[in-house]
Motif scaffolding. Structure first.
Motif, PDB file in Angstrom:
ATOM      1  N   GLU A 178       0.856  -1.183   0.000  1.00 15.10           N
ATOM      2  CA  GLU A 178       0.000   0.000   0.000  1.00 15.10           C
ATOM      3  C   GLU A 178       0.899   1.242   0.000  1.00 15.10           C
ATOM      4  OE1 GLU A 178      -3.633   1.443   2.746  1.00 15.10           O
ATOM      5  OE2 GLU A 178      -2.924  -0.607   3.039  1.00 15.10           O
ATOM      6  N   ARG A 179       0.558   2.218  -0.780  1.00 15.93           N
ATOM      7  CA  ARG A 179       1.356   3.440  -0.929  1.00 15.93           C
ATOM      8  C   ARG A 179       2.744   3.149  -1.496  1.00 15.93           C
ATOM      9  NH1 ARG A 179      -1.436   4.452   3.727  1.00 15.93           N
ATOM     10  NH2 ARG A 179       0.308   3.959   5.097  1.00 15.93           N
ATOM     11  N   GLY A 180       2.880   2.023  -2.192  1.00 11.06           N
ATOM     12  CA  GLY A 180       4.143   1.715  -2.865  1.00 11.06           C
ATOM     13  C   GLY A 180       4.275   2.490  -4.165  1.00 11.06           C
ATOM     14  N   PHE A 181       5.484   2.480  -4.730  1.00 15.24           N
ATOM     15  CA  PHE A 181       5.718   3.150  -6.011  1.00 15.24           C
ATOM     16  C   PHE A 181       6.489   2.251  -6.959  1.00 15.24           C
ATOM     17  CE2 PHE A 181       5.397   6.982  -3.257  1.00 15.24           C
ATOM     18  CZ  PHE A 181       4.382   7.640  -3.937  1.00 15.24           C
ATOM     19  N   LEU A 182       6.068   2.287  -8.220  1.00 17.03           N
ATOM     20  CA  LEU A 182       6.824   1.687  -9.318  1.00 17.03           C
ATOM     21  C   LEU A 182       7.548   2.815 -10.028  1.00 17.03           C
ATOM     22  CD1 LEU A 182       7.530  -0.545 -11.423  1.00 17.03           C
ATOM     23  CD2 LEU A 182       5.337   0.002 -12.541  1.00 17.03           C
ATOM     24  N   MET A 183       8.873   2.660 -10.203  1.00  9.94           N
ATOM     25  CA  MET A 183       9.688   3.754 -10.737  1.00  9.94           C
ATOM     26  C   MET A 183      10.403   3.242 -11.988  1.00  9.94           C
ATOM     27  SD  MET A 183      11.065   4.865  -6.923  1.00  9.94           S
ATOM     28  CE  MET A 183      12.019   3.381  -6.726  1.00  9.94           C
ATOM     29  N   LEU A 184      10.019   3.786 -13.150  1.00 12.92           N
ATOM     30  CA  LEU A 184      10.538   3.293 -14.430  1.00 12.92           C
ATOM     31  C   LEU A 184      11.377   4.374 -15.086  1.00 12.92           C
ATOM     32  CD1 LEU A 184       7.251   1.685 -15.827  1.00 12.92           C
ATOM     33  CD2 LEU A 184       9.187   0.485 -14.760  1.00 12.92           C
ATOM     34  N   TYR A 185      12.606   4.015 -15.432  1.00 11.45           N
ATOM     35  CA  TYR A 185      13.526   4.980 -16.056  1.00 11.45           C
ATOM     36  C   TYR A 185      13.857   4.530 -17.477  1.00 11.45           C
ATOM     37  CZ  TYR A 185      17.902   7.454 -17.005  1.00 11.45           C
ATOM     38  OH  TYR A 185      18.882   8.223 -17.563  1.00 11.45           O
ATOM     39  N   GLY A 186      13.904   5.486 -18.387  1.00 11.06           N
ATOM     40  CA  GLY A 186      14.316   5.173 -19.755  1.00 11.06           C
ATOM     41  C   GLY A 186      13.724   6.173 -20.730  1.00 11.06           C
ATOM     42  N   PRO A 187      13.946   5.960 -22.033  1.00 15.70           N
ATOM     43  CA  PRO A 187      13.351   6.843 -23.045  1.00 15.70           C
ATOM     44  C   PRO A 187      11.918   6.402 -23.356  1.00 15.70           C
ATOM     45  CG  PRO A 187      14.734   5.190 -24.110  1.00 15.70           C
ATOM     46  CD  PRO A 187      14.810   4.918 -22.622  1.00 15.70           C
TER      47      PRO A 187
END
Ligand SMILES: C[S@@+](CC[C@H](N)C(=O)[O-])C[C@H]1O[C@@H](n2cnc3c(N)ncnc32)[C@H](O)[C@@H]1O
Length: 195
Positions: free
Chosen positions: A124-133
Motif C-alpha cells: 500500500e502506498r508503494g511506487f513503481l519507478m521506471l527509467y528510460g526513453p
C-alpha cells in the motif's frame, strides 16, 4: 566492476536525486534488470534506509552477483533471478520497484508482465519507478531517441522505445496511477506510478 556501463555511471546520480522524494523511510526495493548493479550500488550506498534487492537473468547474471558481492554493503541483498518471462518473483511484498532501461529491451508482452506483477507485489502506498526513453503521442522526444529505436530494432525487432501512453494505460489497468513524469538528462524520463 564487471560489465561496467558508462551510461549507468553518468545517470546514476541524476536518478538518485530525482528519486529522493520517493525513498524516505525504511523501505524495501526490488530492482528489475539490474545489469551491472551500478544503480543498485549507488542508490543503496547513498540511502542506508533502503534494503535493495537486485535481480536479473541470463548471461550477465554472474557478473551482477560478483559486482554486488565485491562492492555491496549490508543493505544490498545478493542478486536474485528474475526473468519477466517466468512470472516468478523473489518477493511477495515490496515498498518500491525500480527498473531502468528494461522496457525498451524486452518484448511488449514482458513489459506488460512487469506492470501486472508489479501491481500485485507493491505494498500500500508503494511506487513503481521506471527509467528510460519514451515516445509521447507517437513521437520521439529527440532525433537521437529515434536513432536509438532503430538501433534497438535492428538488434531485436521486438525491442523498441515504448509509448508513454501504452505504459500509462497498462499501469492504470492494474490499478497503478501516474504520480510523476520527470524529464531526465540524456533524453530519458522517470515515470513514477503509485499503488
Ligand atoms: C539495457 S540493460 C539495463 C541495465 C541497467 N538497469 C541499467 O540501466 O544500466 C537491460 C537489462 O534488462 C535485462 N533483461 C532482459 N530481458 C529480461 C527479462 N526477460 N527479464 C528480466 N530482465 C531482463 C537484461 O539482462 C539487462 O540487464
Amino acid at each position: 566492476m564487471k560489465h561496467f556501463s558508462p551510461a549507468a555511471d553518468n545517470n546514476k546520480d541524476h536518478i538518485l536525486q530525482a528519486l529522493l522524494p520517493y525513498l524516505s523511510g525504511d523501505l524495501s526495493v526490488l530492482e528489475i534488470g539490474s545489469g551491472s548493479g551500478q544503480h543498485a550500488l549507488h542508490l543503496a550506498q547513498a540511502l542506508p534506509n533502503l534494503t535493495w534487492q537486485p535481480t536479473d537473468r541470463g548471461a550477465g547474471f554472474p557478473d551482477l552477483v560478483d559486482n554486488i558481492g565485491a562492492y555491496g554493503g549490508d543493505n544490498i541483498s545478493p542478486p536474485a533471478l528474475l526473468d519477466l518471462a517466468d512470472d516468478i518473483w523473489p518477493v511477495t511484498r515490496v515498498d518500491r520497484i525500480y527498473s531502468a532501461n528494461v522496457l525498451h529491451i524486452v518484448p511488449e508482452p514482458l513489459g506488460e508482465r512487469l506492470l501486472r506483477n508489479a501491481s500485485k507485489v507493491l505494498s500500500e502506498r508503494g511506487f513503481l519507478m521506471l527509467y528510460g526513453p519514451f515516445k509521447y503521442g507517437g513521437n520521439f522526444t529527440t532525433p537521437s531517441n529515434s536513432e536509438f529505436d532503430q538501433w534497438l530494432k535492428a538488434r531485436n525487432p521486438e525491442s523498441g522505445v515504448r509509448d508513454f501512453e501504452w505504459v500509462e494505460h497498462l499501469a492504470s489497468q492494474t490499478g497503478l496511477h501516474l504520480t510523476a513524469d520527470l524529464a531526465m538528462p540524456a533524453n530519458n524520463q522517470l515515470l513514477i506510478f503509485g499503488a
